[in-house]
Design an enzyme around this catalytic site. Structure first.
Site, PDB file in Angstrom:
ATOM      1  N   HIS A  67      51.544  19.262  23.281  1.00 53.08           N
ATOM      2  CA  HIS A  67      51.806  18.200  24.250  1.00 53.08           C
ATOM      3  C   HIS A  67      50.950  18.456  25.487  1.00 53.08           C
ATOM      4  O   HIS A  67      51.284  19.301  26.309  1.00 53.08           O
ATOM      5  CB  HIS A  67      53.286  18.171  24.639  1.00 53.08           C
ATOM      6  CG  HIS A  67      54.171  17.600  23.582  1.00 53.08           C
ATOM      7  ND1 HIS A  67      55.431  18.096  23.307  1.00 53.08           N
ATOM      8  CD2 HIS A  67      53.991  16.569  22.719  1.00 53.08           C
ATOM      9  CE1 HIS A  67      55.975  17.397  22.335  1.00 53.08           C
ATOM     10  NE2 HIS A  67      55.117  16.468  21.954  1.00 53.08           N
ATOM     11  N   TYR A  78      53.053  23.890  26.851  1.00 52.61           N
ATOM     12  CA  TYR A  78      53.552  25.068  26.135  1.00 52.61           C
ATOM     13  C   TYR A  78      54.251  24.701  24.827  1.00 52.61           C
ATOM     14  O   TYR A  78      55.143  25.414  24.382  1.00 52.61           O
ATOM     15  CB  TYR A  78      54.505  25.904  27.007  1.00 52.61           C
ATOM     16  CG  TYR A  78      54.149  25.941  28.474  1.00 52.61           C
ATOM     17  CD1 TYR A  78      52.903  26.393  28.888  1.00 52.61           C
ATOM     18  CD2 TYR A  78      55.049  25.521  29.442  1.00 52.61           C
ATOM     19  CE1 TYR A  78      52.571  26.411  30.235  1.00 52.61           C
ATOM     20  CE2 TYR A  78      54.715  25.540  30.791  1.00 52.61           C
ATOM     21  CZ  TYR A  78      53.468  25.983  31.179  1.00 52.61           C
ATOM     22  OH  TYR A  78      53.141  26.004  32.516  1.00 52.61           O
ATOM     23  N   HIS A  79      53.816  23.613  24.188  1.00 54.04           N
ATOM     24  CA  HIS A  79      54.502  23.117  22.996  1.00 54.04           C
ATOM     25  C   HIS A  79      53.614  23.171  21.767  1.00 54.04           C
ATOM     26  O   HIS A  79      53.597  22.243  20.958  1.00 54.04           O
ATOM     27  CB  HIS A  79      54.989  21.682  23.216  1.00 54.04           C
ATOM     28  CG  HIS A  79      55.987  21.541  24.310  1.00 54.04           C
ATOM     29  ND1 HIS A  79      56.359  20.314  24.830  1.00 54.04           N
ATOM     30  CD2 HIS A  79      56.694  22.468  24.999  1.00 54.04           C
ATOM     31  CE1 HIS A  79      57.261  20.501  25.791  1.00 54.04           C
ATOM     32  NE2 HIS A  79      57.465  21.798  25.908  1.00 54.04           N
ATOM     33  N   GLN A  80      52.889  24.254  21.581  1.00 47.90           N
ATOM     34  CA  GLN A  80      52.011  24.358  20.417  1.00 47.90           C
ATOM     35  C   GLN A  80      52.837  24.351  19.130  1.00 47.90           C
ATOM     36  O   GLN A  80      53.900  24.967  19.057  1.00 47.90           O
ATOM     37  CB  GLN A  80      51.185  25.648  20.492  1.00 47.90           C
ATOM     38  CG  GLN A  80      50.195  25.665  21.639  1.00 47.90           C
ATOM     39  CD  GLN A  80      50.777  26.140  22.941  1.00 47.90           C
ATOM     40  OE1 GLN A  80      51.830  26.763  22.959  1.00 47.90           O
ATOM     41  NE2 GLN A  80      50.118  25.854  24.050  1.00 47.90           N
TER      42      GLN A  80
END
Length: 633
Positions: free
Chosen positions: A362, A563-565
């Site tokens: 994201h 931080y949404h890998q």
């Protein structure tokens, strides 16, 4: 063999050392002082001891030669699955974590940003690519990932968000049986101990679970303005984790009594005395042991305190190292695209081309600043002081309990989404501050803002009252990948984010910027004199302000990860050539090996990923129990 440090490593370390010295010399001693006992109100004091459910996890000093299960990574997923598997008293479980334990400082919700670029952060960076991260140092985006017991649930901003029901139904429609919304909802509920009495009565929430969920005790007047502005724009104020997602809400977070509730605190500490669960910290896994003839995972190789260990897994090895760590370990173990493995000198064990591919994130627009006339935002000097810390320890209230500035969340529709469908394409993360709120001490370094951009654009308004609606593209079409840098397990992987490679993502983000402008113009924000800081952004001065071309330039300069890998060990059926795991999270072609973390998501969910990862681990634990016991335990 000696390996050279990657370019920019020295500069990153210099920033890290400077910030560590600042925090440790000023804040941490003060915090330890007021935590010593004299300043803690008796109503909130803990009774520390052997029976304390929040007592620290013991770091294993000795190991068995064999365990039933070895879990790699004690983060948002690993802590959960180790806790659940060790419920079976006849099973032995070894949980390996490359980092150390949480600290008193990491427990403070308002201190989340100070955990980045420390020893608790893997400190990944993306590779420079055209059209992304242009306003950041070396054109690289920093990607923080937790290297600590509890993983990224210790570094994140604690937001409890589940995503949209359509996310999970689409997973099931791809052939991933058992992953529809109605099938995963019970696993969200299982973990949850929701302290909001209204939400607790809802069929979409649970009480009595191990993970505490609640609103932050403190928020500024801007939080109410955000909800009122949403109503002015035609959106409802609702529980966006409930029946419908579209709308505005005060966020809930993984917090407990004013402190962070990480997965280590929630799932590991209460069971730390189980004799069948061993937790080893500072244990860096090098690779998975695989019997090439049987095509079966046999155990792991890891290093701890300079010594190499080989431990056998009688039943399964479970990778829970995250969307970067898990594919990295698979590649180091010879599982991945054969041509790439041969190129870096890793013996090929199993050709599985999807490993490290399908990387989704994201991307979020971070650079916008809205100035206000009232002294009500989270300008750091107002709470970054001893009186505020004393108040925090006395009452577990005040600005230090805030979710690091996030006071509102919204899921809204751009012009590209169907307004009649509850499947919004844009998330707004409302911050009661902006990059200028700390005077350039921390946030600019966390994001890696170039010094010339900070000095020209942000420094002139440093420490003024402000707010920020961060636009987030919920379902990015751009997908990246990661590769091995070498066969050295201590070399970080090469990460190619491919942000905005598909122009559609940029178009959606631009519409999100416009919704932020519309929020600023509502009566709710105008009563504070809200106005967009409209100085031309460096590098975009040649473009007319407020045009799509200008916004596109702005975003290509200053957008970065939320931080949404996810997605790098894609779950899919056997007909999908890029699938890495099957719907029961078993790695294709290698028996006794599963992946349990955000990397298995076929598509990233429409929201923050920590709660979905915990759900994935809860479900995986039941899948494993059914595999070996015939029931879910």
């Amino acid at each position: 063999m000696q390996f050279e440090s990657p370019k920019g490593h020295e500069e990153t370390m210099e920033r890290l050392v400077n910030r560590r010295m600042f925090v440790r010399r000023l804040l941490l001693p003060l915090f330890l002082l007021i935590s010593s006992g004299h300043f803690i109100a008796s109503s909130h004091a803990f009774v520390w001891g052997k029976n304390d459910p929040e007592g620290r996890v013991k770091n294993a000093k000795k190991y068995l030669t064999e365990y039933d299960f070895i879990v790699v990574g004690a983060g948002s997923a690993g802590a959960v699955i180790a806790s659940r598997l060790s419920e079976i008293g006849d099973w032995t479980v070894l949980l390996l974590e490359a980092g150390g334990d949480e600290t008193i400082w990491s427990d403070v919700p308002g201190a989340a940003k100070y955990q980045q670029l420390t020893e608790m952060d893997w400190q990944y960076q993306t590779e420079p690519q055209p059209g992304q991260c242009l306003g950041l140092k070396e054109h690289r985006c920093n990607w923080p990932r937790g290297k600590v017991l509890g993983g990224s649930s210790v570094l994140n901003y604690m937001l409890y968000v589940r995503g949209n029901r359509r996310d999970y139904d689409s997973w099931a429609a791809m052939g991933n049986y058992g992953w529809s919304y109605n099938e995963v909802l019970p696993y969200f509920i299982k973990s949850e101990d929701n302290r909001n009495p209204y939400f607790a009565q809802s069929p979409y929430h649970g009480v009595g679970g191990l993970l505490t969920i609640q609103e932050a005790p403190y928020r500024t007047p801007l939080a109410s303005a955000f909800l009122e502005a949403g109503i002015e724009l035609g959106y409802e104020n609702r529980d966006c984790n409930g029946e419908y997602q579209t709308g505005f809400m005060i966020p809930q977070g993984t917090i407990r009594r004013g402190s962070r509730c990480s997965t280590a605190k929630a799932f590991l500490r209460p069971v730390r005395h189980r004799p069948n669960l061993h937790v080893a910290m500072q244990a860096h896994v090098h690779r998975i042991l695989i019997d090439a003839h049987l095509r079966r995972a046999e155990g792991v190789v890891f290093q701890r305190k300079g010594k190499i260990y080989e431990i056998i897994a009688r039943k399964e090895v479970i990778l829970a190292a995250g969307a970067i760590g898990s594919p990295h370990l698979l590649l180091l173990s010879g599982i991945g695209d054969a041509r790439h493995l041969q190129k870096v000198g890793v013996p090929v064990v199993h050709h599985l081309p999807g490993v490290g591919r399908n990387l989704q994130d994201h991307i979020s627009g971070r650079g916008m600043v809205y100035l206000i006339n009232e002294t009500i935002s989270l300008v750091e000097p107002r709470f970054f002081n001893l009186p505020s810390l004393i108040k925090y320890k006395q009452s577990l209230d005040g600005p230090w309990t805030a979710l690091s500035g996030t006071e509102g969340l919204a899921w809204v529709n751009t012009k590209y989404a169907d307004p009649n469908d509850d499947f919004p394409d844009m998330q707004l993360q409302f911050i009661a501050g902006s990059p200028i709120s700390d005077g350039g001490k921390t946030l600019r370094h966390n994001d890696g803002i170039r010094d010339d951009i900070w000095d020209d654009y942000y420094e002139p308004i440093s420490l003024e009252d402000s707010w920020q609606p961060i636009p987030i593209v919920l379902r990015p079409r751009s997908k990246g990948y990661l590769l091995l840098q070498s066969d050295d397990p201590y070399d970080k992987p090469l990460i190619y984010a491919n942000y905005f490679q598909d122009e559609y993502d940029l178009k959606v983000m631009i519409e999100g910027m416009k919704i932020g402008l519309a929020l600023s113009q509502t009566a709710a924000f105008q009563r504070f004199g809200s106005r967009f800081y409209d100085k031309p952004f460096p590098g975009c001065e040649h473009l007319p302000l407020f045009t799509d071309d200008y916004w596109g330039c702005f975003l290509r300069h200053y957008s970065t990860t939320l931080y949404h890998q996810a997605g790098t060990c894609k779950m899919g059926n056997s007909s999908d050539p890029m699938a890495v795991v099957d719907p029961e999270l078993r790695v294709y072609g290698i028996a006794g090996l599963r992946v349990v973390d955000a990397s298995i998501m076929p598509n990233v969910v429409s929201g923050n990923t920590n709660a979905p990862v915990i759900m994935i681990a809860e479900k995986a634990a039941d899948l494993i129990k059914r595999s070996w016991l015939g029931y879910a335990g």
